[in-house]
Structure formats: C-alpha cells, structure tokens
Design a protein around this motif. Sequence first.
Motif, PDB file in Angstrom:
ATOM      1  N   ASP A 438       0.839  -1.202   0.000  1.00 34.42           N
ATOM      2  CA  ASP A 438       0.000   0.000   0.000  1.00 34.42           C
ATOM      3  C   ASP A 438       0.871   1.247   0.000  1.00 34.42           C
ATOM      4  OD1 ASP A 438       0.751  -0.988   2.528  1.00 34.42           O
ATOM      5  OD2 ASP A 438      -0.930  -0.049   3.569  1.00 34.42           O
ATOM      6  N   GLY A 439       1.993   1.195   0.711  1.00 34.81           N
ATOM      7  CA  GLY A 439       2.910   2.331   0.710  1.00 34.81           C
ATOM      8  C   GLY A 439       3.555   2.497  -0.648  1.00 34.81           C
ATOM      9  N   ILE A 463      -1.017  -5.001  -1.917  1.00 27.80           N
ATOM     10  CA  ILE A 463      -1.094  -5.728  -0.645  1.00 27.80           C
ATOM     11  C   ILE A 463      -1.190  -4.680   0.465  1.00 27.80           C
ATOM     12  CG2 ILE A 463       0.020  -7.414   0.865  1.00 27.80           C
ATOM     13  CD1 ILE A 463      -0.733  -8.514  -1.922  1.00 27.80           C
ATOM     14  N   ASN A 465      -1.681  -3.547   4.123  1.00 29.10           N
ATOM     15  CA  ASN A 465      -1.671  -3.858   5.563  1.00 29.10           C
ATOM     16  C   ASN A 465      -1.832  -2.589   6.401  1.00 29.10           C
ATOM     17  OD1 ASN A 465       0.805  -2.741   5.097  1.00 29.10           O
ATOM     18  ND2 ASN A 465       2.017  -4.480   5.806  1.00 29.10           N
ATOM     19  N   MET A 467      -0.060   0.084   6.568  1.00 24.92           N
ATOM     20  CA  MET A 467       1.143   0.665   7.189  1.00 24.92           C
ATOM     21  C   MET A 467       2.370   0.539   6.283  1.00 24.92           C
ATOM     22  SD  MET A 467       2.039  -2.224  10.013  1.00 24.92           S
ATOM     23  CE  MET A 467       0.902  -3.587  10.027  1.00 24.92           C
ATOM     24  N   TYR A 468       3.366   1.304   6.640  1.00 24.14           N
ATOM     25  CA  TYR A 468       4.704   1.093   6.108  1.00 24.14           C
ATOM     26  C   TYR A 468       5.287  -0.067   6.928  1.00 24.14           C
ATOM     27  CZ  TYR A 468       4.615   5.591   3.596  1.00 24.14           C
ATOM     28  OH  TYR A 468       4.331   6.622   2.740  1.00 24.14           O
ATOM     29  N   GLY A 469       4.883  -1.279   6.507  1.00 26.07           N
ATOM     30  CA  GLY A 469       5.088  -2.445   7.359  1.00 26.07           C
ATOM     31  C   GLY A 469       6.548  -2.749   7.675  1.00 26.07           C
TER      32      GLY A 469
HETATM   33 MG   LIG Z   1       2.141  -1.805   3.761  1.00 29.74          MG
END
Ligand SMILES: [Mg+2]
Length: 559
Positions: A438-439, A463, A465, A467-469
């Motif tokens: 997403d980021g 994908i 989630n 966040m900046y996972g």
């Molecule tokens: Mg992410």
Amino acid sequence: MALRTGGAILVENLVAQRVTHAFGVPGESYLAVLDALHDARDLLPFVICRQEGGAAYMAEAYGKLTGRPGVVFVTRGPGATNAAVGIHTAAQDSTPLVAFVGQVGSDTVDREAFQEIDYRRMYAGVAKWAAQIDRADRIPEYVAHAFRTAMSGRPGPVVLALPEDMLTARADVADAPYVEAVAAAPARDAVAEIERRLRDAQRPLVIVGGSRWDDAARAALREFAETSGLPVACAFRHQDLFDNRHPNYAGDVGIGINPRLAARVRDADVLLVIGERLGEMTTSGYTLLDVPNPRQALLHVHPGAEELGRVYQPQVAIAATPGAFLAQVDARAARPVATPAHAGTAHDDYEAWRAPRPVPGDVDLWRIVRWLDDTLPADAILTNGAGNYATWVHRVYRYGAGRRQLAPYSGSMGYGVPAAVAAKLVHPARTVVSWNGDGCFLMNGQELATAMQFGLRIVFVVIDNGMYGTIRMHQEREYPARVSGTNLVNPDFAALARAYGAQGETVAATDQFAPAFERALRADRASLLHVRIDPQALTMGASLDALRAGARAAARILR
Ligand SMILES: [Mg+2]
Ligand SMILES: Cc1ncc(C[n+]2csc(CCOP(=O)(O)OP(=O)(O)O)c2C)c(N)n1
C-alpha cells in the motif's frame, strides 16, 4: 547542406541507436525535442508519464529488460530532481540508462536562471557520466558516447543536459552509428585457474547477479550448472538468472535469506561469483564474507574491473561479461571431484524454505503466491518495489527459465507500477503482474493513468496492511509498542483504480484471489486487485504481536 535543429539531430540519433520507446514528462525547456519526436512518432513513441520518478523508473526497467539504455526526457530543476530516484536505481542496479535533462540557454546560464541547476555537479556522485551538450553539431558524438558508457563495463546511468538554445540551433552533421557495449572477455589462464579451484573444492557455491546477462548467457549458465553439478544461488533481486525449479538451484542470497543458504555461503570453501558485485543486501550486511579477506576462496567474474577487489579481495579476478566467461569455462574441467550430492541438498533446503507456514488473518499470501507460481505462464514478468509484501514473491514464486523479475536492487519503493508499464510496452504479449504494497503503490500509482493512456493490460496487485510495514517491523523490534510514523490511512484502492478507468476488485479472503485474478487476466484493460491483509501478518514468519513480545522479552533479559 542538410541543416537540422539540435532537437532533430538528437531524436534522429536515438532512432539510430534503435531506441524503441522514450519515457518522460514534457517541459518548455526542450520543446525542440518534442517537436522532433512528433516527426519520429512512429519510430520512437514518446511515453508521456505523470511524474518524472515514474518515467525514470520506466526507463530503468526498459534497460533491465533489453540490456540497452532506457531513455528518459525530463525538464530542468524540478523535472531533474523528480527523476533522481530512477537515476539512483540505475546506478545501484547497474542498469544502462540515459537521462536527457532540459537546461537554460547559454544566454542566461550561471545566473541561477529559472529552474537552473548544473547537472554535472548534481549528478556527479550518482551517474556514471554527467555532461552537457553545448553545440548541436556534437550531439551525435555525445549520444554515442553516452550509450556506450551506459552499457559498457559495469552499466549505469548517464545524464546529458540540453541547453535550450543548443536544441534550436541548426547544424549539418552526420548521425553516429549504432553502438554496442564494449566486450570484455577473460584470459584463458585465469579461466583455467577457476576450473582448477572448482575441481578441488569440497563445498563450492556459485552466486550469480548483476547486469549484462542475455538469454545466451542464461542458457550457458544452465548448461554449466548441469555439467559441473555445482549449486547455483541468485543474488538479491536477480532471481531470474537461473531456473528456480532446477535441481541445482540453491535459493536467493538476499534480504531474509534462508539461514541454511547463509550457512552454505559462509561455509563454502570456494565461491564463484559471476556478474554480481556483492553488495550489502547480497552479503547480509557484509557478514557472509570477511572484509577484505574472505575465508572462502573468492573467484570473482565481473564486467567492471573497478568492482573486482573493491570490498573483497578475490583469489582469481576476471573482468568479463557473464556470457563471455561462461562461453570459455569448461564445465567438465570445473566439476568438483569430491561433492556429487552437493547441489541436490541445496535445492532441498530451498524447497523447504518456500513451504507454506501459518499466517494470521483471512488472507494467506503464502497460498496466494504459490497459486501465482502454479498459474502464471513461463514468460510472465513480475515487478515489485520495496517492502515486506515483496518477501512473499521473493521466497515463494519461482523465477527464471523465461520468467522475469523486475525489482530494485537499490531497495527503492515505488518501482512496481512504472516497471510494469515499461515491461508491457516492451513485451505486449506477455503477462505482466505488478506487485505492490500500500505504501509502495502510492509512490507512483499515478502511472496507472499512463497504463490506461497506452492501453496496457497489466494486473496490478496492492497488498494493503495499512502501514509502512517494513519500518513498523524494525520499529517493533527496536522500540516495541511505540508506533511512530508508520500507520497509513488508505484509499479504497479498487475504487481508485476504477476512477482511472481500470477494473478494480477487493480481495478480503484467500479463496477470492484466484477468481479475481482470472477476471483481471481476461479483462480488456488494466486491472487492480486490492488485497486487504491482516496487519498482524507483518512478516512471513512472525506476527506483529510476536515481534513485539519478542522484543520486550529481549529487553527484559538485557536489563
Ligand atoms: Mg504496507
Ligand atoms: C523511496 C523509498 N522511501 C522510503 C523507503 C524506506 N522503506 C522501506 S520499506 C518501507 C515501507 C514499505 O511499505 P509498503 O509498501 O506498504 O510495504 P509493507 O512493508 O507494508 O509490506 C519504507 C518506508 C524506501 N526503501 N524507499
């Protein structure tokens, strides 16, 4: 006398280099080039992008795919600064690229005129060569030199600035001929020494990476592995150099490396490294080999002489392209006397490493990527940027034998969308899947408009989630439960895709993925699958809560 404008001379010299696509964002600084591109539009289509970062990434991906320089046109100051991400990626990834940057006219230069930058200084530390063309009659010389420089030795980016009055000046000059990369071939006695070292090895390993590979070199590598029996590992984000299904394939030496493969690299007595420069990500942060004297006998083949011994002192150093080396080396003479079952064990370790593990939530990326691996055609192109979402494709999907991986060795986000646009333009008949976090997606998601404008049937996957996972993962390890700067409030990506005119669907459970993907493949235009995953599914092995608990426990022990 055939007087042409600088703009026309430039475009006609790019046609002479058989450039098939130029990428860019227009600027008033290079109207004369745009005008010449109008005349050449059938030979050299100009792919108009929405941001220079996207355009430069497209040119970089074109360079990766074709081995010829990707060409990007950007305007002065703001265009040149936006393009920097693609130029830096070309440098780190050793990809041929030529960036043309508009420049103020010679009548106002050095006044800090509107958007003026000296690109020679700005790009001095990043580009292989940064120059300015001050005379229209020297354009053919500069273009030929730029192309040869970008492709030869260790490939990389070249930046050429184009003063506005130079582009409108007229000159009578011949075009430069089509140029090729300068060949680099090994000396016979050095190759014989490599054969001897491998023959005597107990625990040998081959690592391949870098650029300047072509189909013939890939085929030669396969033959070399089969005849010599040697296990072959691929460097970070170069997983498509060797068929990952091949019994000699040992896995990828990159981020999140299989510990068994890391041990195999560390414990190897002889390491044959072909084309790879042994960067930080391939060496697990310079830990798999000792600096400057590796314990392994390092046999290093790289097309750029300056990369040999730069960090690790090799016992045998050969400045050659992978293809030239593989054409000379005698695989029978290199077959180790002592290690018949070595490659098979390495491949078993690889297969065990990509076997699914449980993940929290309704969407299981292990199963989704395994499905993609089973389903995508043998010539599919998969692109991605940087983020934890990419670890699933790197670990589970099998590249090589025609399947291509376009992914930044530079670890730069935002690459997956523009790289897919370039891939589909270069190979319209092949399936192109753009795999994004997403980021990552929102760093260059605007190039979805480019995909629509050029009618490119790409399947984009996001994908999500929330966040900046990757950074959250590091954060939970170092500063558990202190979330800072990593949460994202996202748009409805499927609706966003529909707003661009693409097909958009949401995937909220594993079983929804395959039918949605098949609908996307059948669509008559680009499509996007918005895959919403559980934020707990932060890494392939550990949930967010487990990372946090582990970090807290470690902190208690330290106290
Ligand atoms: Mg992410
Ligand atoms: C251009 C750029 N900016 C920042 C980073 C640092 N960075 C690495 S991964 C990452 C997060 C990626 O987020 P996302 O795409 O959502 O993937 P996730 O890790 O959540 O799966 C960041 C910010 C980077 N590598 N490149």
